[in-house]
Write a protein that holds these residues in place. Sequence first.
Motif, short mmCIF file in Angstrom:
data_model
loop_
_atom_site.label_atom_id
_atom_site.label_comp_id
_atom_site.label_asym_id
_atom_site.label_seq_id
_atom_site.Cartn_x
_atom_site.Cartn_y
_atom_site.Cartn_z
N UNK A 255 0.66 -1.35 -0.04
CA UNK A 255 -0.20 0.11 -0.01
C UNK A 255 0.92 1.21 -0.04
N UNK A 256 2.00 1.26 0.72
CA UNK A 256 3.12 2.34 0.60
C UNK A 256 3.21 2.64 -0.53
N UNK A 257 3.68 1.67 -1.45
CA UNK A 257 4.04 1.78 -2.85
C UNK A 257 3.13 2.05 -3.86
N UNK A 258 2.05 1.62 -3.47
CA UNK A 258 0.91 2.13 -4.51
C UNK A 258 0.59 3.66 -3.83
N UNK A 259 0.49 3.97 -2.91
CA UNK A 259 0.51 5.51 -2.72
C UNK A 259 1.63 6.57 -3.37
N UNK A 260 2.62 5.95 -3.42
CA UNK A 260 3.76 6.51 -3.67
C UNK A 260 3.61 6.60 -5.38
N UNK A 261 3.16 5.91 -6.00
CA UNK A 261 3.15 5.54 -7.66
C UNK A 261 1.87 6.71 -7.94
N UNK A 262 0.83 6.68 -7.05
CA UNK A 262 -0.17 7.36 -7.22
C UNK A 262 -0.03 9.09 -7.11
N UNK A 263 0.75 9.15 -6.08
CA UNK A 263 1.42 10.40 -5.97
C UNK A 263 2.16 10.96 -7.19
N UNK A 264 3.23 10.02 -7.64
CA UNK A 264 4.22 10.40 -8.87
C UNK A 264 3.34 10.54 -9.99
#
Length: 343
Positions: free
Chosen positions: A250-259
Amino acid sequence: MAEFMAQTGMRSFAQAAATEEVAAPLRSVQIDGLVVLKIIKHCKECSTALVTGQLLGLDIGSVLEVTNCFPFPSRGAEEEDEADADGANYQLEMMRCLREVNVDNNTVGWYQSTLMGSFQTVELIETFMNYQENIRRCVCIIYDPERSGQGVLAMKALKLQDTFMDLYKSNDFTGEKLREKNLTWVDIFEEIPVKISNSVLVSSIMAELETDSPVSQGDYDRLVLSTNPFMEKNLEFLIDCMDDLSMEQQKFQYYYRNLSRQQSQQQAWLQKRRADNMARKAAGEEPLPEEDASNPVFKPIIEPSRLESYLITNQVANYCDQIKGFSGQSFSKLYLMEGVHKS
């Protein structure tokens, strides 16, 4: 003399000393039988808590010999800094005493107990890095008292792989860096084969003490049909690891959404700036720069480290291997008992 050495291809002592010695890779860890008994005794006496101890021995070629060990004093959560200082003094004093009685006092690593194989943590990696600063090659002996209670000696020797150590020093566990180094979650720890050795005198005494009965207590332990406690604990730990792994994803999904959102904002801002520059050029004014470092849109988003997810994946694989091995043995015992009942 120099002409003779040049003709014969001989090297001077200075050249030989300047040449860096290439160490042979570590192939096996040879542990004295008495050391194994000391580790088992220490871990069983403190089965309610995780314990550690120092390994002493010799580094000879491709074999790391462990000839002695001693336990570290247990400490509580309070006064941790003072406990660290006392523990360091205790280690130095123990090694000084061993040196005085002419016992091997060269540190070759440490041992620690674990619960159901849950040892792959950041703390273990940090301990490895601290040891590596002073010891060229060191290992960690992992002993699992819970698993050993099933009739199997659950002891393994681990070391960090060199490629992972170089990456850990740089503290850069981004996806790009991991792809560049071709590092996966299986490339963190390397398991070294363990060999238990005894002197000829000990072997002869054990042969005299051996009973006439061909069956030992370990053989009876392997025939126990109850699998619920061990399997339940493994599955509970596996579920917890899967929850932790889901949180990391979920942390990586949040990061890629923000990116992705930031890239869209950057494109929209660049299109607007280019349109403004075209209008300024038509009006005879100087164009504005297309990138503005002060604009929060261009502030880089820090990618989360993938180290924790790698360790959790390693732990999940370890639990799955334990469940697979134990369930396979359980099926064999059940089929054996079925054959006994039929006969």
